[in-house]
Design a protein around this motif. Structure first.
Motif, PDB file in Angstrom:
ATOM      1  N   ALA A  53       0.837  -0.989  -0.033  1.00 60.77           N
ATOM      2  CA  ALA A  53      -0.246   0.365  -0.013  1.00 60.77           C
ATOM      3  C   ALA A  53       1.082   1.410  -0.225  1.00 60.77           C
ATOM      4  O   ALA A  53       0.566   2.527  -0.980  1.00 60.77           O
ATOM      5  CB  ALA A  53      -1.181   0.168   1.227  1.00 60.77           C
ATOM      6  N   GLU A  54       1.940   1.032   0.877  1.00 61.81           N
ATOM      7  CA  GLU A  54       3.058   2.593   0.654  1.00 61.81           C
ATOM      8  C   GLU A  54       2.809   2.494  -0.588  1.00 61.81           C
ATOM      9  O   GLU A  54       3.943   3.734  -1.099  1.00 61.81           O
ATOM     10  CB  GLU A  54       3.744   2.085   1.745  1.00 61.81           C
ATOM     11  N   ASP A  80      -5.194   9.125 -11.446  1.00 62.27           N
ATOM     12  CA  ASP A  80      -6.150  10.319 -11.436  1.00 62.27           C
ATOM     13  C   ASP A  80      -5.172  11.576 -12.833  1.00 62.27           C
ATOM     14  O   ASP A  80      -6.297  11.541 -13.563  1.00 62.27           O
ATOM     15  CB  ASP A  80      -5.908  11.540 -10.287  1.00 62.27           C
ATOM     16  N   LEU A  86      -8.486   1.457  -8.326  1.00 63.61           N
ATOM     17  CA  LEU A  86      -8.860   2.619  -8.245  1.00 63.61           C
ATOM     18  C   LEU A  86      -9.656   3.567  -9.567  1.00 63.61           C
ATOM     19  O   LEU A  86      -9.707   4.590  -9.341  1.00 63.61           O
ATOM     20  CB  LEU A  86      -7.544   3.296  -7.664  1.00 63.61           C
ATOM     21  N   ARG A 146      -4.035  -3.163  -7.934  1.00 61.56           N
ATOM     22  CA  ARG A 146      -4.701  -1.237  -6.647  1.00 61.56           C
ATOM     23  C   ARG A 146      -5.269  -0.329  -8.029  1.00 61.56           C
ATOM     24  O   ARG A 146      -6.206   0.535  -7.097  1.00 61.56           O
ATOM     25  CB  ARG A 146      -3.419  -1.293  -5.431  1.00 61.56           C
ATOM     26  N   SER A 206      -0.328   5.722  -7.868  1.00 61.61           N
ATOM     27  CA  SER A 206      -2.221   6.268  -7.203  1.00 61.61           C
ATOM     28  C   SER A 206      -2.231   7.829  -8.376  1.00 61.61           C
ATOM     29  O   SER A 206      -3.282   7.678  -8.050  1.00 61.61           O
ATOM     30  CB  SER A 206      -2.411   6.729  -5.417  1.00 61.61           C
ATOM     31  N   PHE A 214       2.103   1.732  -3.516  1.00 64.42           N
ATOM     32  CA  PHE A 214       1.026   2.184  -4.304  1.00 64.42           C
ATOM     33  C   PHE A 214       0.598   4.180  -3.855  1.00 64.42           C
ATOM     34  O   PHE A 214       0.361   4.830  -5.123  1.00 64.42           O
ATOM     35  CB  PHE A 214       0.468   1.757  -4.110  1.00 64.42           C
ATOM     36  N   ASP A 215       0.776   3.837  -2.974  1.00 65.91           N
ATOM     37  CA  ASP A 215       0.321   5.893  -2.447  1.00 65.91           C
ATOM     38  C   ASP A 215       0.897   6.342  -2.747  1.00 65.91           C
ATOM     39  O   ASP A 215       1.126   7.410  -3.316  1.00 65.91           O
ATOM     40  CB  ASP A 215      -0.591   5.189  -0.555  1.00 65.91           C
ATOM     41  N   HIS A 216       2.704   5.960  -2.792  1.00 69.43           N
ATOM     42  CA  HIS A 216       3.278   7.225  -2.510  1.00 69.43           C
ATOM     43  C   HIS A 216       3.687   7.746  -4.340  1.00 69.43           C
ATOM     44  O   HIS A 216       4.236   8.029  -4.564  1.00 69.43           O
ATOM     45  CB  HIS A 216       4.563   6.582  -2.065  1.00 69.43           C
TER      46      HIS A 216
END
Length: 150
Positions: free
Chosen positions: A72-73, A84, A141, A137, A80, A75-77
């Motif tokens: 998750a870290e 967008d 998203l 992921r 992700s 991906f998020d950093h």
């Protein structure tokens, strides 16, 4: 652990002079069960916020994720925001490279099978879902954003 290179192209870099169009991250994957049983030692060390050392050689990257960093870290950093940007019409690429066994599949998507198993085994759901890599992921998203778009 073994390093896996993940190159992330930021689609808007040409619009922003302060940003570099390609960022390179290295992910040191955790030992797999076989390596843990054999009590393997890591062949590298994290030598600063953005450096990896192998013996007396140092390599510098934009981002270094150690073996304790969660899926998750990563991906998020690093990924992700690219989803967008894609939905706004920009191109983005996430590329994994490295030698066999370095963790490309682990980082990019191994957890998809674990996530399917987790749906059948509620007790292990949280543990297995945490193993989901970048590709599942991104898909999750992407569809979340599409479903909540005005």
């Amino acid at each position: 652990g073994h390093p896996t290179g993940v190159a992330m192209g930021h689609p808007r870099a040409s619009e922003r002079e302060s940003e570099i169009p390609v960022r390179v991250a290295v992910r040191v994957r955790p030992f797999n069960p076989e390596e843990e049983v054999r009590d393997c030692a890591s062949c590298l060390t994290i030598a600063g916020e953005c450096q990896v050392a192998v013996g007396d050689r140092r390599f510098t990257y934009d981002v270094v994720y150690d073996d304790a960093c969660s899926q998750a870290e990563v991906f998020d950093h690093s990924v992700s925001a690219l989803v967008d940007d894609c939905l706004e019409g920009y191109n983005a690429t996430v590329l994994a490279y490295g030698q066999t066994g370095s963790g490309k599949t682990f980082t990019m998507g191994t957890g998809a099978a674990a996530a399917r198993l987790a749906k059948r085994d509620a007790a292990r759901q949280r543990e297995l879902s945490a193993q989901v890599g970048i590709l599942p992921r991104v898909c999750g998203l992407l569809f979340e954003r599409i479903n909540t778009a005005p």
